[in-house]
Design a protein around this motif. Structure first.
Motif, PDB file in Angstrom:
ATOM      1  N   ALA A 281      -8.543  -2.057  30.437  1.00  0.00           N
ATOM      2  CA  ALA A 281      -9.211  -1.804  31.718  1.00  0.00           C
ATOM      3  C   ALA A 281     -10.719  -1.962  31.589  1.00  0.00           C
ATOM      4  CB  ALA A 281      -8.868  -0.403  32.222  1.00  0.00           C
ATOM      5  N   VAL A 282     -11.264  -1.524  30.449  1.00  0.00           N
ATOM      6  CA  VAL A 282     -12.703  -1.695  30.210  1.00  0.00           C
ATOM      7  C   VAL A 282     -13.065  -3.173  30.235  1.00  0.00           C
ATOM      8  CG1 VAL A 282     -14.545  -1.466  28.493  1.00  0.00           C
ATOM      9  CG2 VAL A 282     -13.000   0.451  28.928  1.00  0.00           C
ATOM     10  N   LEU A 283     -12.272  -3.985  29.555  1.00  0.00           N
ATOM     11  CA  LEU A 283     -12.522  -5.425  29.509  1.00  0.00           C
ATOM     12  C   LEU A 283     -12.421  -6.037  30.906  1.00  0.00           C
ATOM     13  CD1 LEU A 283     -13.031  -7.986  27.865  1.00  0.00           C
ATOM     14  CD2 LEU A 283     -10.545  -8.172  27.546  1.00  0.00           C
ATOM     15  N   PHE A 284     -11.391  -5.640  31.655  1.00  0.00           N
ATOM     16  CA  PHE A 284     -11.194  -6.176  33.004  1.00  0.00           C
ATOM     17  C   PHE A 284     -12.352  -5.786  33.923  1.00  0.00           C
ATOM     18  CE2 PHE A 284      -9.784  -5.427  37.379  1.00  0.00           C
ATOM     19  CZ  PHE A 284      -9.364  -6.705  37.723  1.00  0.00           C
ATOM     20  N   LEU A 285     -12.730  -4.504  33.911  1.00  0.00           N
ATOM     21  CA  LEU A 285     -13.800  -4.041  34.794  1.00  0.00           C
ATOM     22  C   LEU A 285     -15.151  -4.636  34.406  1.00  0.00           C
ATOM     23  CD1 LEU A 285     -12.799  -0.280  35.188  1.00  0.00           C
ATOM     24  CD2 LEU A 285     -12.543  -2.115  36.876  1.00  0.00           C
ATOM     25  N   SER A 286     -15.366  -4.835  33.111  1.00  0.00           N
ATOM     26  CA  SER A 286     -16.605  -5.457  32.658  1.00  0.00           C
ATOM     27  C   SER A 286     -16.700  -6.891  33.170  1.00  0.00           C
ATOM     28  CB  SER A 286     -16.669  -5.433  31.131  1.00  0.00           C
ATOM     29  OG  SER A 286     -17.857  -6.037  30.674  1.00  0.00           O
ATOM     30  N   GLN A 287     -15.597  -7.628  33.090  1.00  0.00           N
ATOM     31  CA  GLN A 287     -15.582  -8.990  33.616  1.00  0.00           C
ATOM     32  C   GLN A 287     -15.715  -8.997  35.140  1.00  0.00           C
ATOM     33  OE1 GLN A 287     -15.572 -12.032  32.039  1.00  0.00           O
ATOM     34  NE2 GLN A 287     -15.988 -10.799  30.230  1.00  0.00           N
ATOM     35  N   ALA A 288     -15.068  -8.025  35.792  1.00  0.00           N
ATOM     36  CA  ALA A 288     -15.184  -7.927  37.250  1.00  0.00           C
ATOM     37  C   ALA A 288     -16.628  -7.681  37.663  1.00  0.00           C
ATOM     38  CB  ALA A 288     -14.281  -6.811  37.774  1.00  0.00           C
ATOM     39  N   SER A 289     -17.303  -6.822  36.909  1.00  0.00           N
ATOM     40  CA  SER A 289     -18.711  -6.549  37.185  1.00  0.00           C
ATOM     41  C   SER A 289     -19.535  -7.826  37.097  1.00  0.00           C
ATOM     42  CB  SER A 289     -19.245  -5.515  36.188  1.00  0.00           C
ATOM     43  OG  SER A 289     -20.646  -5.393  36.296  1.00  0.00           O
ATOM     44  N   ARG A 290     -19.292  -8.598  36.045  1.00  0.00           N
ATOM     45  CA  ARG A 290     -20.055  -9.831  35.858  1.00  0.00           C
ATOM     46  C   ARG A 290     -19.833 -10.798  37.018  1.00  0.00           C
ATOM     47  NH1 ARG A 290     -19.570 -14.816  33.853  1.00  0.00           N
ATOM     48  NH2 ARG A 290     -21.338 -15.681  32.690  1.00  0.00           N
ATOM     49  N   TRP A 291     -18.591 -10.952  37.461  1.00  0.00           N
ATOM     50  CA  TRP A 291     -18.302 -11.876  38.553  1.00  0.00           C
ATOM     51  C   TRP A 291     -18.849 -11.370  39.881  1.00  0.00           C
ATOM     52  CZ3 TRP A 291     -17.196 -16.762  38.409  1.00  0.00           C
ATOM     53  CH2 TRP A 291     -16.605 -17.295  37.268  1.00  0.00           C
ATOM     54  N   LEU A 292     -18.796 -10.073  40.094  1.00  0.00           N
ATOM     55  CA  LEU A 292     -19.362  -9.517  41.330  1.00  0.00           C
ATOM     56  C   LEU A 292     -20.869  -9.740  41.386  1.00  0.00           C
ATOM     57  CD1 LEU A 292     -17.340  -6.183  41.523  1.00  0.00           C
ATOM     58  CD2 LEU A 292     -17.278  -8.027  43.220  1.00  0.00           C
ATOM     59  N   LEU A 293     -21.552  -9.528  40.259  1.00  0.00           N
ATOM     60  CA  LEU A 293     -23.004  -9.730  40.226  1.00  0.00           C
ATOM     61  C   LEU A 293     -23.348 -11.214  40.385  1.00  0.00           C
ATOM     62  CD1 LEU A 293     -23.999  -7.253  37.372  1.00  0.00           C
ATOM     63  CD2 LEU A 293     -24.443  -7.003  39.818  1.00  0.00           C
ATOM     64  N   LEU A 294     -22.538 -12.078  39.805  1.00  0.00           N
ATOM     65  CA  LEU A 294     -22.767 -13.512  39.939  1.00  0.00           C
ATOM     66  C   LEU A 294     -22.588 -13.945  41.401  1.00  0.00           C
ATOM     67  CD1 LEU A 294     -23.495 -15.723  37.892  1.00  0.00           C
ATOM     68  CD2 LEU A 294     -21.060 -16.290  37.759  1.00  0.00           C
ATOM     69  N   THR A 295     -21.547 -13.414  42.048  1.00  0.00           N
ATOM     70  CA  THR A 295     -21.309 -13.722  43.461  1.00  0.00           C
ATOM     71  C   THR A 295     -22.429 -13.166  44.330  1.00  0.00           C
ATOM     72  OG1 THR A 295     -18.913 -13.659  43.089  1.00  0.00           O
ATOM     73  CG2 THR A 295     -19.670 -13.449  45.362  1.00  0.00           C
ATOM     74  N   ALA A 296     -22.889 -11.964  43.996  1.00  0.00           N
ATOM     75  CA  ALA A 296     -23.955 -11.340  44.772  1.00  0.00           C
ATOM     76  C   ALA A 296     -25.260 -12.125  44.671  1.00  0.00           C
ATOM     77  CB  ALA A 296     -24.172  -9.901  44.305  1.00  0.00           C
ATOM     78  N   ILE A 297     -25.595 -12.581  43.468  1.00  0.00           N
ATOM     79  CA  ILE A 297     -26.860 -13.310  43.310  1.00  0.00           C
ATOM     80  C   ILE A 297     -26.773 -14.665  43.992  1.00  0.00           C
ATOM     81  CG2 ILE A 297     -26.439 -14.471  41.108  1.00  0.00           C
ATOM     82  CD1 ILE A 297     -29.674 -12.760  42.302  1.00  0.00           C
ATOM     83  N   ALA A 298     -25.590 -15.280  44.018  1.00  0.00           N
ATOM     84  CA  ALA A 298     -25.415 -16.519  44.777  1.00  0.00           C
ATOM     85  C   ALA A 298     -25.656 -16.264  46.261  1.00  0.00           C
ATOM     86  CB  ALA A 298     -24.007 -17.081  44.547  1.00  0.00           C
ATOM     87  N   ALA A 299     -25.136 -15.144  46.768  1.00  0.00           N
ATOM     88  CA  ALA A 299     -25.324 -14.792  48.174  1.00  0.00           C
ATOM     89  C   ALA A 299     -26.789 -14.505  48.489  1.00  0.00           C
ATOM     90  CB  ALA A 299     -24.455 -13.587  48.523  1.00  0.00           C
ATOM     91  N   VAL A 300     -27.467 -13.812  47.568  1.00  0.00           N
ATOM     92  CA  VAL A 300     -28.894 -13.556  47.762  1.00  0.00           C
ATOM     93  C   VAL A 300     -29.655 -14.875  47.855  1.00  0.00           C
ATOM     94  CG1 VAL A 300     -30.968 -12.624  46.665  1.00  0.00           C
ATOM     95  CG2 VAL A 300     -28.873 -11.271  46.703  1.00  0.00           C
ATOM     96  N   GLY A 301     -29.288 -15.829  47.007  1.00  0.00           N
ATOM     97  CA  GLY A 301     -29.923 -17.139  47.056  1.00  0.00           C
ATOM     98  C   GLY A 301     -29.712 -17.830  48.389  1.00  0.00           C
TER      99      GLY A 301
END
Length: 339
Positions: A281-301
């Motif tokens: 679960a730690v591995l999954f949530l860590s990867q989820a965090s990375r993808w959410l932040l990547l999606t968020a920064i794309a949206a900010v752009g």
């Protein structure tokens, strides 16, 4: 029963309204990750630049609500999930002196940024944003700190500039700092502390550390995660000070006393410290965090015009470079003194 049906229909309508923009943001994030893996370029930087390139999608039309949601809500969720990377065990493995050095580096870098802000013609909002991102964890910290700052017409410009600045400087450091470590004769552990204590983004810390040795890479990653753990206390203290001393925003809406994403970060860090979250679960949530932040920064752009970002000026570049040099010198001197 009818109220429940109305509620479900409302949620369904909201999901349909947000889906196109979220899908576009996620597509930009996936494209950025693909390019990053093939051209050895930071995914965060690519997501931001690709988002800016298609910023017309975020202005009006069916995509706009979902893009705005991604830039705000997905960002906060991504920061909250960063908490799964943190545990008390990390602190115990490094030792009190080096932990103190890392924490002092974060604290004094933020103070330094606030102190020199006026010299570069910037107010405390920009200084806190840039210094906090340099001191803690680059783009992720910039987005988290931006969420608690009072909003004005230039808030998104400052955020985009800061994310661009720390990502570019972090990439330069990933290349230059390992050479510096070898040149000045730091051993593997000292080199790891220096790299983890100075480079802004986690990915670049990992790249720089393991380019020297496995021991250096492990130490650098550990030190970097301790810096990441400072995100919650810094955001909390900054939020309290802003509510106490900053002028009320024009719309009268002050940032929350304790943002929900900070609470989520702390809860997950506590659960992980007590080993209550399974490793998978730690591995999954860590990867989820990375993808959410990547999606968020794309949206900010996609909500940003590059011309407006560049209008921040040369002095802004000089300030963020000065903050980067400060934390590098501070940690290097500390590593040499501690031995």
């Amino acid at each position: 029963m009818s109220d429940a049906i109305i509620s479900v229909e409302s949620l369904r309508g909201q999901a349909q309204r947000l889906a196109p923009g979220i899908a576009v943001s996620a597509l930009v994030a996936v494209t950025a990750q693909f390019l990053a893996e093939h051209y050895a370029t930071p995914a965060m930087l690519l997501a931001l630049l690709l988002g800016i390139a298609v910023n017309f999608l975020g202005e009006e039309g069916a995509n706009a609500p979902g893009i705005a949601f991604s830039a705000r809500s997905l960002l906060r969720l991504g920061v909250a999930l960063l908490g799964v990377r943190i545990s008390v065990d990390l602190m115990a493995d490094l030792g009190a002196e080096l932990i103190g050095l890392v924490i002092a580096g974060v604290f004094f870098t933020i103070l330094f940024g606030l102190a020199i802000g006026k010299l570069f013609g910037h107010k405390w909002r920009f200084s806190l944003l840039t210094a906090g991102s340099v001191a803690i964890c680059g783009a992720s910290a910039a987005m988290a700190i931006s969420a608690i700052l009072p909003k004005d017409e230039r808030s998104e410009e400052r955020l985009i500039f800061t994310v661009l600045g720390v990502t570019v400087l972090s990439t330069i450091a990933m290349i230059a700092y390992p050479i510096l470590v070898e040149t000045i004769g730091l051993d593997q552990r000292q080199g790891g502390v220096f790299l983890g204590g100075t480079i802004h983004d986690v990915a670049q810390v990992v790249g720089a550390g393991f380019s020297i040795s496995e021991t250096t890479g492990d130490t650098a990653t550990l030190v970097k995660l301790i810096r990441v753990s400072m995100l919650a206390p810094v955001v909390l203290v900054a939020s309290l000070l802003i509510r106490r001393f900053a002028d009320a925003p024009a719309d009268g809406k002050r940032p929350p006393l304790l943002p929900s994403f900070v609470i989520g970060f702390l809860v997950l860090a506590a659960l992980n410290s007590f080993h209550l979250i399974p490793a998978a679960a730690v591995l999954f949530l860590s990867q989820a965090s990375r993808w959410l932040l990547l999606t968020a920064i794309a949206a900010v752009g996609m909500k940003t015009h590059l011309k407006e970002v560049l209008s921040v000026g040369r002095l802004a570049i000089a300030q963020i470079v000065a903050e980067t040099l400060f934390i590098a010198v501070f940690i290097l001197v500390g590593v040499k003194l501690i031995g």
